[in-house]
Design a protein around this motif. Sequence first.
Motif, short mmCIF file in Angstrom:
data_model
loop_
_atom_site.label_atom_id
_atom_site.label_comp_id
_atom_site.label_asym_id
_atom_site.label_seq_id
_atom_site.Cartn_x
_atom_site.Cartn_y
_atom_site.Cartn_z
N SER A 252 59.40 61.43 139.27
CA SER A 252 59.72 62.16 140.50
C SER A 252 59.65 61.25 141.71
CB SER A 252 58.76 63.34 140.68
OG SER A 252 58.87 64.27 139.62
N ILE A 253 58.64 60.38 141.75
CA ILE A 253 58.49 59.44 142.87
C ILE A 253 59.69 58.50 142.95
CG2 ILE A 253 57.17 57.48 143.74
CD1 ILE A 253 54.66 58.87 142.71
N PHE A 462 60.67 67.00 145.22
CA PHE A 462 60.83 65.56 145.39
C PHE A 462 62.29 65.21 145.75
CE2 PHE A 462 56.76 65.41 143.25
CZ PHE A 462 56.16 64.29 143.80
#
Length: 519
Positions: A252-253, A462
């Motif tokens: 997700s980051i 995100f």
Amino acid sequence: MQTSIETKDDFFSNKVLGHPAGLFVLFFTEMWERFSYYGMRALLVLFLTSTIAAGGWEWSKADALSLYGTYTMGVYLTPVIGGLIADRLLGYRWAVILGAFIMTLGHASMALETPIFLYIGLGCLMLGNGLFKPNMTSIVSKMYKDHPEKKDGAYSIFYMGVNAGAFLGIMICGYIGEKVSWSWGFGLAGIFMFLGMLQFYFTKNIFGSIGLLPSEEKKLQKAQNVVTDVVEEENVPKNIARDRLIVVFVFSIFTVFFWAAFEQAGGSMTIFAKENTTRILTGGAGLTFKIVDALLTIVPLGIISFVLIKLFSKTISRFKLGNLILASSFLIIWGIVLWKVEREFSANTTEIAASWFNILNSLFIICFAPVFSKWWESKYNLPGSLKFGLGLVLLGLGFGFLAYGSTAITSPEIKVSMAWLVFAYLFHTLGELCISPVGLSYVSKLVPAKWIGFMFGVYYLFLAMGNKLAGVSGSMIEEITHKYSLTTFFLIFTIVPIAAGLLIAALHPILKKLMHGVK
């Protein structure tokens, strides 16, 4: 626990190209929604930053791109709420219809071209998208619950509808907005959203019992003595579940890095196309572009029209009004396309609309998606972390073309070849095919079944962050260009994604261990 509602409707008894006719009702409804979304998206920043004399509002690039980022962020946040509303209150069908109606109001508001109606319009588009987007895919999923072997093919067809709509919306709304009237560009997006809503409304009974109001589903369930299916969940130990969630968080980051750069397409890259790219062609180059542009418009529209005729042959007897509305929509589109082609060929010079370059993403997806699909199914398939790494590197290389091309721009009067944008969009699309579908796939694989809905919401959070960051970073284009150079601006989007791609690729051994066998 999953509730399975059995119906007497045999969707597969009425096929179009091997799939239920209902899938193609969704195909065309989604196509018109994407037509409206991408058509408006292609115009927003151009309209806001154009001069008063050109009919725009002459906003600063920073303000326009910041608003663009806020809007695209909202588009990814609202589906989480829209899915819940559909599950608890409206059902999928009415959520789709209400969402489409709200988006129609949004486009109509933007066509009025006043500040207050601009904000009202963008708000309506965000809210409407939240109701529309997640529940369309939910209907597809429900249709194929007893035919999982056909689900991949169904989503591939549905995805073609997405890209067909994006392609046509950018092509037509972008052209009308830039060359005729901003109001007409925004208004056309709303008109086809409205026609798509009507087509869906008058054909909705083709879905049988799927997507009814929750209360109606319960009544039908009781009347048919439907038994709730109990799905055996994998008994995953808490330490393993925790490790897999860490992997989802890592993916997700890195997704934020990807979308923060990729979504420059509707912002800084569109400004680059408008201000720094050679868009006026003469002689043989101009004629060649006119021919290519005409073929790019007419051939895909002809293919989609063929699918439309196939749908008519199966559904016209039962859903006359819905089919007539859909046919009318296509007659209008054909009329606009033929007018556009004739207008361009009769002009002495060729001026490419700045928004035109946005169609390249959809075009390249249609060309390369089957290739990547075969790759992922072959023995040469890559692990998820390496796919993410490759996608980010390809994205960075795309900006590398823009950075290199920009070195020739030493004054505002200098324009560079459109080839730099073409190569950039090509590499960006290849990167998208490595990341966009892969991220969602790994969320479904790594997250325990009872948490999937929640974690999809987190994942979209995100994505929203990435889109907002795209607007914030893109808004610095003037400041960085003035202080350093345009090349420096694009180098930032070259270096950061490549570095992020190499980093996640280097993390592969650790992530593989944390996945505990998930491939």
